[in-house]
Scaffold this motif. Structure first.
Motif, mmCIF file in Angstrom:
data_model
loop_
_atom_site.group_PDB
_atom_site.id
_atom_site.type_symbol
_atom_site.label_atom_id
_atom_site.label_comp_id
_atom_site.label_asym_id
_atom_site.label_seq_id
_atom_site.Cartn_x
_atom_site.Cartn_y
_atom_site.Cartn_z
ATOM 1 N N VAL A 300 0.432 -1.170 0.095
ATOM 2 C CA VAL A 300 0.304 -0.091 -0.195
ATOM 3 C C VAL A 300 0.836 1.418 -0.311
ATOM 4 C CG1 VAL A 300 -1.776 -1.070 1.271
ATOM 5 C CG2 VAL A 300 -0.392 -0.170 2.931
ATOM 6 N N ASP A 301 1.939 0.724 -0.070
ATOM 7 C CA ASP A 301 2.549 2.643 -0.296
ATOM 8 C C ASP A 301 2.523 2.799 -1.328
ATOM 9 O OD1 ASP A 301 5.110 4.222 -0.464
ATOM 10 O OD2 ASP A 301 6.826 3.418 -0.099
ATOM 11 N N PRO A 302 2.028 4.758 -1.505
ATOM 12 C CA PRO A 302 1.521 5.252 -2.755
ATOM 13 C C PRO A 302 2.353 5.170 -3.826
ATOM 14 C CG PRO A 302 1.144 6.144 -0.488
ATOM 15 C CD PRO A 302 1.988 5.253 -0.475
ATOM 16 N N ASP A 303 3.747 4.641 -3.774
ATOM 17 C CA ASP A 303 4.882 5.248 -4.443
ATOM 18 C C ASP A 303 5.224 3.646 -5.180
ATOM 19 O OD1 ASP A 303 5.484 7.871 -3.419
ATOM 20 O OD2 ASP A 303 6.785 6.770 -2.063
ATOM 21 N N ARG A 304 4.433 2.949 -5.053
ATOM 22 C CA ARG A 304 4.189 1.722 -5.057
ATOM 23 C C ARG A 304 3.327 1.352 -6.170
ATOM 24 N NH1 ARG A 304 7.654 -2.312 -3.456
ATOM 25 N NH2 ARG A 304 7.071 -4.216 -3.600
ATOM 26 N N LYS A 305 2.254 1.698 -6.501
ATOM 27 C CA LYS A 305 0.911 1.867 -7.104
ATOM 28 C C LYS A 305 0.676 -0.054 -7.258
ATOM 29 C CE LYS A 305 1.829 5.864 -9.492
ATOM 30 N NZ LYS A 305 3.085 6.456 -9.197
ATOM 31 N N GLU A 306 0.163 -0.405 -5.738
ATOM 32 C CA GLU A 306 -0.088 -1.149 -6.223
ATOM 33 C C GLU A 306 -1.509 -1.147 -5.237
ATOM 34 O OE1 GLU A 306 2.134 -4.984 -4.585
ATOM 35 O OE2 GLU A 306 3.568 -3.632 -5.056
ATOM 36 N N LEU A 307 -2.308 -1.728 -4.247
ATOM 37 C CA LEU A 307 -3.215 -1.232 -3.777
ATOM 38 C C LEU A 307 -3.363 -0.248 -2.651
ATOM 39 C CD1 LEU A 307 -3.776 -5.272 -2.308
ATOM 40 C CD2 LEU A 307 -4.256 -3.782 -3.897
ATOM 41 N N ASN A 308 -4.400 0.112 -2.217
ATOM 42 C CA ASN A 308 -4.691 1.304 -1.515
ATOM 43 C C ASN A 308 -5.251 1.464 0.004
ATOM 44 O OD1 ASN A 308 -7.129 1.421 -1.425
ATOM 45 N ND2 ASN A 308 -7.573 2.112 -3.415
ATOM 46 N N MET A 309 -5.277 -0.058 -0.193
ATOM 47 C CA MET A 309 -5.663 -0.076 1.800
ATOM 48 C C MET A 309 -4.906 -1.955 2.297
ATOM 49 S SD MET A 309 -9.257 -0.704 3.350
ATOM 50 C CE MET A 309 -9.881 1.337 2.261
ATOM 51 N N ALA A 310 -4.044 -2.097 3.521
ATOM 52 C CA ALA A 310 -3.330 -3.442 3.354
ATOM 53 C C ALA A 310 -5.271 -3.899 4.629
ATOM 54 C CB ALA A 310 -2.132 -3.107 4.100
ATOM 55 N N TYR A 311 -4.983 -5.671 4.204
ATOM 56 C CA TYR A 311 -6.327 -5.896 5.773
ATOM 57 C C TYR A 311 -5.460 -7.542 6.353
ATOM 58 C CZ TYR A 311 -10.797 -7.905 5.912
ATOM 59 O OH TYR A 311 -12.063 -8.815 6.442
ATOM 60 N N HIS A 312 -4.776 -7.229 7.236
ATOM 61 C CA HIS A 312 -3.924 -8.181 7.699
ATOM 62 C C HIS A 312 -4.374 -9.373 8.549
ATOM 63 C CE1 HIS A 312 -3.190 -6.711 11.423
ATOM 64 N NE2 HIS A 312 -3.563 -5.058 10.895
ATOM 65 N N PHE A 313 -4.032 -10.460 8.534
ATOM 66 C CA PHE A 313 -4.685 -10.869 9.769
ATOM 67 C C PHE A 313 -4.243 -11.216 11.174
ATOM 68 C CE2 PHE A 313 -6.742 -13.585 5.721
ATOM 69 C CZ PHE A 313 -7.761 -13.109 5.949
#
Length: 581
Positions: A300-313
């Motif tokens: 979710v690091d904006p500079d990496r341009k992947e997802l915009n939110m992390a959902y961890h367990f």
């Protein structure tokens, strides 16, 4: 004398300027630039469609049922709905085995019903997040039918195959398989195919660019309809290490580390972002993003341009009860993640979903004495932490575990297959069933408790899964009429979160760190400060945070009265939100 006076005045001026500059610097520190996004400010409500509301009496919740309850959802203050899969499926894993990504499961209705649902949700300013399952498909998907038909079929490389003449493939553990073997022999082409989950859920081969392009087309199909984002199920497993290295002993205890985040996963997400996500204003989140805060940030690091939110367990994979794990350890998990994400990236905050037991049964106390008050306390936590809150349908009522006594009551492939596997090995079936009363996914999937009529207002037919017997006292209709109900307390929390940006964007500071019973923290933004106090125990609990003043005010709490209670003591499962003046 005049010289001395001038010196004093000069010193006073310098002191004033110093104080002014210091105050300005402190204000600048607390007034960090904030990148506001709708998905950061949203309260997300998860709907398990099979169990929400049945409109036609067949015992299965459906799309028209959801439409009939949109005003209820709107009344909660919800901004977005995350909808579990409604695509065509043979239902081996309750819709997480998809046979056609562009069709609606007949149990749920038609595409026309879906289009109306989306229209009616948007009319009420509610966004729709779809659950997308692309680590695997159903074995009844046309791609897999073609893939297994012959070794030279064009779709052969859409899945992972291992020719039998090369011997048995390297052992891989399966989540759902009775024999815990993720390679299934298929006689038609004398080969094995890979399935990390049920044998009816073959894993897609993401190394094949054709597979990736197929998925991107599916995403565009739904986004062009107007949906507002995707929650991606099990995507942490999409990239496989196809050298198939031998796994170390005990690897199944840290399955994400050895199964998840394969060598090309981030490449796939960056490609997905470039081809699809970047072209829409949507929310994107994937399940199980990393095994640590540092790993999660990679997604979710904006500079990496992947997802915009992390959902961890990490916060829900703690065993049967929070009390067995320890509150101090639990506080450390959330504090570590918050620290890692304080300057960039974004988190999801949740305590329950369709794969977990009920929130109050795991983290609170579901006895009649404490069920409602501990439910309110847990809701306070979810809605006052930094990150986007995900709230599972029914938790606003304080719905709790059903605790089935017989394996015949379970529909879930996970529980049933584990039972069969244990039976084949001569294991302790009674102990297994006793454990499932607390941990089974089925506990969170019982039908929504709407009212006191037969079958709790969920259906006029026979419910697909047994209803919880306590629906006569725990239901939405009764709680609507009670201003002190868990339902109306939830609404107050949502309203407060929307009124006070500090609960969305504000700094988080853990207080009274080593307290074994109380979770205390400060939320602060632009000079506004709030203290949240949560007693996770069934007895009175002391806390020591040191700086509450006479001007401090409890703006929301889950007890009607604190008469006779000392200021530094919380009642059992008490929650307080305090504004510091």
């Amino acid at each position: 004398m005049r010289i001395e006076i001038n010196k004093i005045r000069t010193l006073e001026l310098l002191l004033f300027l110093y104080c002014l500059s210091h105050t300005t610097l402190q204000a600048q520190k607390t007034k960090m630039p904030i990148e506001k996004k709708w998905w950061k400010e949203a309260v997300v409500y998860q709907i398990y469609p099979r169990s929400f509301k049945d409109s036609d009496g067949d015992g299965v919740g459906d799309i028209k049922g959801i439409i009939s309850k949109l005003d209820y959802i709107k009344s909660l203050g919800i901004d977005a709905v995350w909808l579990n899969p409604i695509y065509s499926s043979p239902n081996e894993d309750n819709g997480y085995d998809i046979s056609n990504y562009r069709e609606i499961m007949k149990d749920f209705g038609t595409m026309q019903d879906f289009d109306l649902l989306l229209k009616e949700m948007h009319k009420r300013d509610i966004k729709l997040i779809m659950d997308l399952v692309v680590n695997h498909s159903s074995d009844e998907h046309e791609w897999f039918k073609q893939s297994r038909s012959s070794r030279d079929n064009p779709y052969r490389n859409y899945y992972h195959w291992w020719p039998a003449e090369q011997g048995k493939p390297p052992y891989r553990w399966s989540f759902f398989d009775v024999n815990s073997d993720a390679w299934k022999y298929d006689a038609q082409t004398n080969s094995y195919y890979l399935h990390y989950f049920s044998q009816k859920q073959p894993d897609l081969n993401w190394e094949n660019p054709k597979v990736r392009n197929e998925v991107y087309d599916i995403m565009r199909f739904w986004l062009d309809k107007g949906i507002d984002g995707f929650r991606m199920d099990a995507f942490q497993f999409a990239s496989k290490d196809t050298t198939w290295p031998e796994l170390p002993k005990g690897y199944e205890k840290n399955i994400i580390k050895y199964y998840g985040v394969g060598p090309h996963l981030h490449e796939y997400l960056q490609e997905m972002n470039k081809e699809v996500f970047s072209k829409y204003d949507i929310m994107t989140v994937a399940e199980g993003a990393g095994s640590s805060p540092e790993d999660a940030m990679q997604f979710v690091d904006p500079d990496r341009k992947e997802l915009n939110m992390a959902y961890h367990f990490e916060s829900v994979d703690i065993g049967n009860h929070l009390k067995d794990f320890g509150l101090v350890k639990y506080k450390d998990i959330f504090s570590r993640y918050d620290q890692a994400f304080k300057d960039k990236g974004w988190l999801a905050i949740f305590l329950a979903n369709h794969d977990q037991p009920r929130m109050v049964s795991k983290f609170g106390n579901d006895t009649p004495k404490f069920r409602a008050i501990s439910s309110k306390m847990l809701s306070t936590f979810v809605l006052t932490m930094r990150g986007t809150p995900y709230y599972y349908c029914g938790d606003e009522l304080g719905m709790d575990n059903i605790r089935f006594n017989s394996i015949e009551d379970y529909k879930d492939v996970d529980t049933r297959n584990k039972y069969i596997g244990l039976k084949n090995k001569g294991g302790d079936l009674r102990a297994f069933l006793e454990q499932q009363k607390q941990t089974s996914r089925e506990n969170g999937r019982t039908p929504f408790q709407w009212d006191t009529t037969e079958n709790e207002g969920f259906t006029t037919g026979t419910p697909w899964l047994k209803i919880n017997p306590n629906y006569k006292t725990v239901n939405a209709e009764a709680q609507e009429k009670d201003q002190n109900s868990t339902l109306n307390y939830f609404r107050k929390l949502v309203k407060l979160r929307k009124q006070e940006p500090a609960f969305v964007y504000g700094n988080y500071t853990l207080l009274d760190k080593e307290n074994p019973n109380v979770y205390a923290y400060k939320r602060e933004l632009n000079g506004k400060k709030f203290i949240v106090l949560l007693n996770f125990s069934d007895t009175d609990a002391n806390y020591n945070i040191g700086f509450l003043t006479l001007k401090s005010k409890i703006i929301l709490g889950n007890y009607k009265s604190r008469k006779g209670i000392k200021p530094n003591i919380l009642q059992p499962y008490e929650a307080q939100i305090i504004e510091l003046k």
